[in-house]
Design a protein around this motif. Structure first.
Motif, PDB file in Angstrom:
ATOM      1  N   CYS A  33       0.840  -1.211   0.000  1.00  0.00           N
ATOM      2  CA  CYS A  33       0.000   0.000   0.000  1.00  0.00           C
ATOM      3  C   CYS A  33       0.873   1.259   0.000  1.00  0.00           C
ATOM      4  O   CYS A  33       2.018   1.234   0.464  1.00  0.00           O
ATOM      5  N   CYS A  46      -1.778   2.153   6.265  1.00  0.00           N
ATOM      6  CA  CYS A  46      -3.028   1.969   5.515  1.00  0.00           C
ATOM      7  C   CYS A  46      -3.921   0.952   6.225  1.00  0.00           C
ATOM      8  O   CYS A  46      -3.462  -0.100   6.657  1.00  0.00           O
ATOM      9  N   HIS A  93      -6.685  -0.166   4.668  1.00  0.00           N
ATOM     10  CA  HIS A  93      -7.320  -0.899   3.556  1.00  0.00           C
ATOM     11  C   HIS A  93      -8.841  -0.716   3.530  1.00  0.00           C
ATOM     12  O   HIS A  93      -9.578  -1.669   3.258  1.00  0.00           O
ATOM     13  N   CYS A 141      -4.213   1.809  -2.174  1.00  0.00           N
ATOM     14  CA  CYS A 141      -4.257   0.625  -1.295  1.00  0.00           C
ATOM     15  C   CYS A 141      -4.178  -0.649  -2.146  1.00  0.00           C
ATOM     16  O   CYS A 141      -4.999  -0.880  -3.034  1.00  0.00           O
ATOM     17  N   ALA A 142      -3.177  -1.484  -1.844  1.00  0.00           N
ATOM     18  CA  ALA A 142      -2.960  -2.713  -2.632  1.00  0.00           C
ATOM     19  C   ALA A 142      -4.091  -3.720  -2.443  1.00  0.00           C
ATOM     20  O   ALA A 142      -4.416  -4.474  -3.354  1.00  0.00           O
ATOM     21  N   ILE A 143      -4.680  -3.717  -1.246  1.00  0.00           N
ATOM     22  CA  ILE A 143      -5.780  -4.655  -0.975  1.00  0.00           C
ATOM     23  C   ILE A 143      -7.009  -4.243  -1.806  1.00  0.00           C
ATOM     24  O   ILE A 143      -7.636  -5.072  -2.477  1.00  0.00           O
TER      25      ILE A 143
HETATM   26 ZN   LIG Z   1      -4.106  -0.801   2.093  1.00  0.00          ZN
END
Ligand SMILES: [Zn+2]
Ligand SMILES: Nc1nc2c(ncn2[C@@H]2O[C@H](COP(=O)(O)OP(=O)(O)OP(=O)(O)O)[C@@H](O)[C@H]2O)c(=O)[nH]1
Ligand SMILES: [Mg+2]
Length: 338
Positions: A295, A300, A302, A308-310
């Protein structure tokens, strides 16, 4: 009012006297060398200051007192105990645990609930209504304890309910994540043999909402023993909290050293509440693993942060939206509770 206080005081004194007598008897027996040689046992159930313990050498069950400062033994604990001449036991030592499931208690921090568990069976059913959110909460708590999980979908005979709530389709998400799922029915016996094969050589516990049929599963697996079962209220479609204390059931075997067991536990009240930070909750979702750390912001959560990678993985379909929504609901809930 004063009279009542007096009575309470008197009762208190009586309780203290009885307790002193008991401890005296206990230490007298010890001093006189009246206690048996120490024996190894498995704790079956705890009743306040007493517990039932199964002797490993012959599987005889003894009611035992707990030696002072012993700590808090729970079902699944391996213990050392001795018997007085009246076959009354004293638990002297709790052996080291290889795993423990805990729950938060208001004033004492985390409290152990069951110990030495190899696998947790999370039981779900269409009645009370299936809740993916509740299942996810269990999975988060159990991942924190680092114990493997197996999902049991009970009441398979209620096929219309399974269809209406699209339970099979929802469970596919979990199977894809690596959680094994076994469909059973304690009413018609489906899947019970399969379950017995999985469980008989390991230590396990059944957890899940009140009314999903944990005790009924125990009664199918251990027909000669008995765990109390009650009706799911047809008005509220909710369970009744029939099982009030965890209890261990040992599988029969020709070998006495065989220690395969299952623990029946009370419904949601025992395991359903815990306080975790968002980091621990995120760790409870296995499919988040490869994305955590990716992220934009280090702190983060999420939920709605940019970069945000999620959330990106939810958008690309790598993470199921329903699981991410569970995550958001769990942390929102924990934040209001904390
Ligand atoms: Zn995240
Ligand atoms: N139709 C159907 N009903 C079942 C099945 N298994 C259990 N039940 C019923 O579900 C109700 C609740 O069962 P229990 O075994 O007491 O549930 P529990 O999970 O132990 O509940 P708590 O002890 O309160 O946590 C009872 O009325 C059972 O007869 C099943 O396979 N099919
Ligand atoms: Mg029960």
């Amino acid at each position: 009012m004063a009279k009542r206080d007096k009575l309470t005081q008197r009762q208190k004194r009586q309780v203290a006297k009885t307790q002193r007598k008991r401890l005296n008897k206990q230490s007298q027996a010890e001093e006189l060398g009246d206690l048996s040689a120490p024996m190894e046992g498995l704790l079956v159930s705890r009743y306040g200051e007493q517990a039932d313990v199964l002797a490993l050498k012959d599987h005889q069950k003894f009611r035992c007192y707990l030696r002072q400062n012993l700590g808090a033994p729970v079902p699944g604990d391996k213990v050392r105990f001795r018997l007085d001449p009246n076959q009354q036991g004293v638990v002297e030592t709790i052996h080291e645990r290889h795993s423990v499931l805990q729950r938060p208690s208001p004033h004492q921090g985390l409290k152990p609930v069951v110990a030495n568990i190899d696998k947790v069976f999370v039981v779900i059913a269409p009645l009370p209504d299936f809740s993916a959110l509740l299942l996810d909460r269990y999975l988060v708590a159990i991942r924190d304890a680092e114990i493997p999980v197996h999902i049991i979908a009970n009441k398979w005979d209620l096929s219309e309910e399974f269809n209406n709530q699209q339970i099979e389709a929802q469970l596919q998400t979990y199977q894809q994540l690596g959680y094994p799922v076994t469909f059973v029915s304690t009413k018609n016996g489906k899947g019970i043999d399969e379950l017995a094969t999985i469980a008989k050589d390991i230590s396990s516990v059944l957890v899940g909402q009140s009314g999903v049929g944990k005790s009924s599963i125990i009664n199918r697996l251990f027909p000669s023993q008995h765990s109390k079962v009650d009706l799911v209220s047809s008005n509220s479609r909710l369970g009744q909290h029939t099982t009030t204390a965890s209890q261990l059931f040992l599988f029969d075997s020709d070998e006495l050293q065989h220690e395969g067991f299952i623990i029946d536990s009370p419904g949601i009240r025992e395991f359903g509440l815990w306080h975790m930070d968002s980091h621990t909750v995120a760790n409870g979702f296995v499919e988040f693993d490869p994305h955590i750390g990716g992220c934009k912001f280090r702190d983060c959560k999420h939920v709605n942060e940019p970069g945000c990678a999620i959330i990106n993985a939810v958008k690309t379909g790598e993470i199921s939206e329903s699981r991410w929504l569970s995550y958001c609901k769990i942390i929102a809930n924990e934040e209001t509770n904390n």
